[in-house]
Write an enzyme that holds these catalytic residues in place. Structure first.
Site, PDB file in Angstrom:
ATOM      1  N   MET A 185     -11.200  -5.945   5.555  1.00  0.00           N
ATOM      2  CA  MET A 185     -10.366  -5.073   6.370  1.00  0.00           C
ATOM      3  C   MET A 185     -10.087  -5.769   7.706  1.00  0.00           C
ATOM      4  O   MET A 185     -11.012  -6.216   8.394  1.00  0.00           O
ATOM      5  CB  MET A 185     -11.076  -3.743   6.613  1.00  0.00           C
ATOM      6  CG  MET A 185     -11.298  -2.916   5.356  1.00  0.00           C
ATOM      7  SD  MET A 185      -9.756  -2.514   4.498  1.00  0.00           S
ATOM      8  CE  MET A 185      -8.894  -1.562   5.768  1.00  0.00           C
ATOM      9  N   MET A 228     -12.440   4.366  -0.069  1.00  0.00           N
ATOM     10  CA  MET A 228     -13.048   4.631   1.234  1.00  0.00           C
ATOM     11  C   MET A 228     -13.681   6.010   1.143  1.00  0.00           C
ATOM     12  O   MET A 228     -13.267   6.963   1.803  1.00  0.00           O
ATOM     13  CB  MET A 228     -11.990   4.554   2.336  1.00  0.00           C
ATOM     14  CG  MET A 228     -11.528   3.144   2.620  1.00  0.00           C
ATOM     15  SD  MET A 228     -10.046   3.055   3.646  1.00  0.00           S
ATOM     16  CE  MET A 228      -8.773   3.152   2.373  1.00  0.00           C
ATOM     17  N   MET A 251      -9.064   7.879   0.593  1.00  0.00           N
ATOM     18  CA  MET A 251      -9.881   8.301   1.734  1.00  0.00           C
ATOM     19  C   MET A 251     -10.362   9.729   1.524  1.00  0.00           C
ATOM     20  O   MET A 251      -9.627  10.576   1.008  1.00  0.00           O
ATOM     21  CB  MET A 251      -9.068   8.202   3.026  1.00  0.00           C
ATOM     22  CG  MET A 251      -8.426   6.844   3.257  1.00  0.00           C
ATOM     23  SD  MET A 251      -7.467   6.812   4.779  1.00  0.00           S
ATOM     24  CE  MET A 251      -6.622   5.231   4.613  1.00  0.00           C
ATOM     25  N   SER A 289       0.838  -1.199   0.000  1.00  0.00           N
ATOM     26  CA  SER A 289       0.000   0.000   0.000  1.00  0.00           C
ATOM     27  C   SER A 289       0.868   1.242   0.000  1.00  0.00           C
ATOM     28  O   SER A 289       1.701   1.437   0.897  1.00  0.00           O
ATOM     29  CB  SER A 289      -0.903   0.016   1.232  1.00  0.00           C
ATOM     30  OG  SER A 289      -1.525   1.278   1.366  1.00  0.00           O
ATOM     31  N   HIS A 320      -8.735   0.993  -3.628  1.00  0.00           N
ATOM     32  CA  HIS A 320      -9.707   0.766  -2.554  1.00  0.00           C
ATOM     33  C   HIS A 320     -10.336   2.108  -2.201  1.00  0.00           C
ATOM     34  O   HIS A 320      -9.679   2.986  -1.632  1.00  0.00           O
ATOM     35  CB  HIS A 320      -8.988   0.145  -1.344  1.00  0.00           C
ATOM     36  CG  HIS A 320      -9.822   0.081  -0.103  1.00  0.00           C
ATOM     37  ND1 HIS A 320      -9.255  -0.074   1.146  1.00  0.00           N
ATOM     38  CD2 HIS A 320     -11.164   0.144   0.097  1.00  0.00           C
ATOM     39  CE1 HIS A 320     -10.214  -0.100   2.056  1.00  0.00           C
ATOM     40  NE2 HIS A 320     -11.378   0.039   1.437  1.00  0.00           N
ATOM     41  N   ASP A 345      -6.457  -6.588   4.250  1.00  0.00           N
ATOM     42  CA  ASP A 345      -5.734  -5.323   4.378  1.00  0.00           C
ATOM     43  C   ASP A 345      -5.795  -4.857   5.822  1.00  0.00           C
ATOM     44  O   ASP A 345      -6.871  -4.651   6.375  1.00  0.00           O
ATOM     45  CB  ASP A 345      -6.377  -4.282   3.453  1.00  0.00           C
ATOM     46  CG  ASP A 345      -5.671  -2.931   3.502  1.00  0.00           C
ATOM     47  OD1 ASP A 345      -4.664  -2.797   4.210  1.00  0.00           O
ATOM     48  OD2 ASP A 345      -6.135  -2.009   2.801  1.00  0.00           O
ATOM     49  N   HIS A 377      -1.248  -1.039  -4.324  1.00  0.00           N
ATOM     50  CA  HIS A 377      -2.519  -0.824  -3.634  1.00  0.00           C
ATOM     51  C   HIS A 377      -2.692   0.648  -3.284  1.00  0.00           C
ATOM     52  O   HIS A 377      -1.816   1.267  -2.682  1.00  0.00           O
ATOM     53  CB  HIS A 377      -2.579  -1.667  -2.358  1.00  0.00           C
ATOM     54  CG  HIS A 377      -3.904  -1.624  -1.667  1.00  0.00           C
ATOM     55  ND1 HIS A 377      -4.982  -2.391  -2.063  1.00  0.00           N
ATOM     56  CD2 HIS A 377      -4.343  -0.886  -0.609  1.00  0.00           C
ATOM     57  CE1 HIS A 377      -6.013  -2.151  -1.277  1.00  0.00           C
ATOM     58  NE2 HIS A 377      -5.650  -1.230  -0.391  1.00  0.00           N
ATOM     59  N   GLY A 414      -2.550  -4.495   9.096  1.00  0.00           N
ATOM     60  CA  GLY A 414      -1.722  -5.205  10.061  1.00  0.00           C
ATOM     61  C   GLY A 414      -1.085  -6.467   9.541  1.00  0.00           C
ATOM     62  O   GLY A 414      -0.645  -7.317  10.333  1.00  0.00           O
ATOM     63  N   GLY A 454      -2.880   3.933   8.477  1.00  0.00           N
ATOM     64  CA  GLY A 454      -1.958   2.820   8.383  1.00  0.00           C
ATOM     65  C   GLY A 454      -1.311   2.529   9.722  1.00  0.00           C
ATOM     66  O   GLY A 454      -1.433   3.296  10.674  1.00  0.00           O
ATOM     67  N   ASP A 513      -4.996   3.398  -1.248  1.00  0.00           N
ATOM     68  CA  ASP A 513      -5.993   3.648  -0.219  1.00  0.00           C
ATOM     69  C   ASP A 513      -6.537   5.057  -0.416  1.00  0.00           C
ATOM     70  O   ASP A 513      -5.856   6.042  -0.138  1.00  0.00           O
ATOM     71  CB  ASP A 513      -5.375   3.505   1.177  1.00  0.00           C
ATOM     72  CG  ASP A 513      -5.088   2.069   1.526  1.00  0.00           C
ATOM     73  OD1 ASP A 513      -6.034   1.257   1.492  1.00  0.00           O
ATOM     74  OD2 ASP A 513      -3.927   1.740   1.824  1.00  0.00           O
TER      75      ASP A 513
END
Length: 237
Positions: free
Chosen positions: A143, A74, A42, A13, A72, A181, A38, A183, A150, A40
């Site tokens: 998730m 969000m 937001m 990511s 992805h 996705d 990847h 941890g 992150g 993310d």
């Protein structure tokens, strides 16, 4: 749209990358064996953070990145931004069902835009939305942290949810990837693979760890992740 490789895929990511030299960071991680980039995305509305838009995706394509880009979303609502990311070079576009008033319509929009489509489920969100759309999706993303930032720790209950999603995919007979996705790291990627995941998003575990140890040296991290996945697959036989 870039071709999607088969087998287990590692998807760093860029949320954890150095944005001052993003093109170089992405080049290095792909050269070290990563499969997918990847994104993310937001909006500071659906989640409490604000990150990147289609221009960053387009910039990486213009930079020369040919690997699949996994976007992805969000964001809420999702339909307005889907065509923009498709035009910018996305390969996959996934979104949260609760962020769309018409899930089927949003999935159709992704497909009509030339991308592969998927649904994303937060840790406490049940998989109910999958019941009537298994024939329309290419990816299920679970998730394993609450989205927004992150560097969070993996939520253990995700393992059981992965098993549930894997059963749904296997029973459906459709070619659907199962992505996780949040941890994901060397220490837990084997049990995540054993639970059914085949696509692994890792942000700080790749970019952050490499910077702490030896900048731009991602080879050993990605190689160790693959070894852990291979061991998990061997145990399944």
């Amino acid at each position: 749209m870039s071709d999607i490789p088969a087998g287990d895929l590692i998807a760093p990511s860029i949320l954890s990358a150095d944005f001052a030299r993003l093109g170089e960071e992405v080049d290095n991680v792909l050269a070290s064996g990563a499969d997918i980039v990847h994104f993310d995305v937001m909006d500071n509305h659906y989640v409490p953070n604000l990150t990147i838009g289609p221009l960053v995706c387009e910039a990486l394509r213009k930079h020369g990145v040919t690997a699949p880009i996994d976007v992805h979303l969000m964001v809420e609502p999702v339909d307005r931004i889907i065509p923009d990311f498709a035009a910018a070079g996305a390969s996959y576009i996934t979104f949260h069902p609760e962020a769309s008033k018409h899930v089927d319509r949003s999935l159709q929009l992704i497909k009509q835009s030339g991308c592969k489509a998927g649904l994303v489920f937060n840790p406490a969100t049940p998989l109910d939305a999958l019941e009537y759309v298994m024939d329309k999706i290419d990816m299920i993303l679970l998730m394993s942290v609450n989205p927004g930032f992150g560097g969070q720790s993996f939520i253990p209950s995700t393992l059981q949810k992965l098993k549930q999603a894997r059963t749904l995919i296997d029973d459906s007979g459709f070619d659907i990837r199962l992505e996780v996705d949040g941890g994901v790291k060397i220490e837990n990627i084997a049990e995540i693979a054993a639970a059914g995941a085949d696509t692994f998003v890792a942000g700080s575990a790749v970019f952050g760890c490499a910077r702490q140890c030896d900048a731009n040296q991602y080879d050993s991290i990605i190689s160790e992740m693959r070894q852990q996945i291979t061991q998990a697959r061997s145990s399944e036989c």
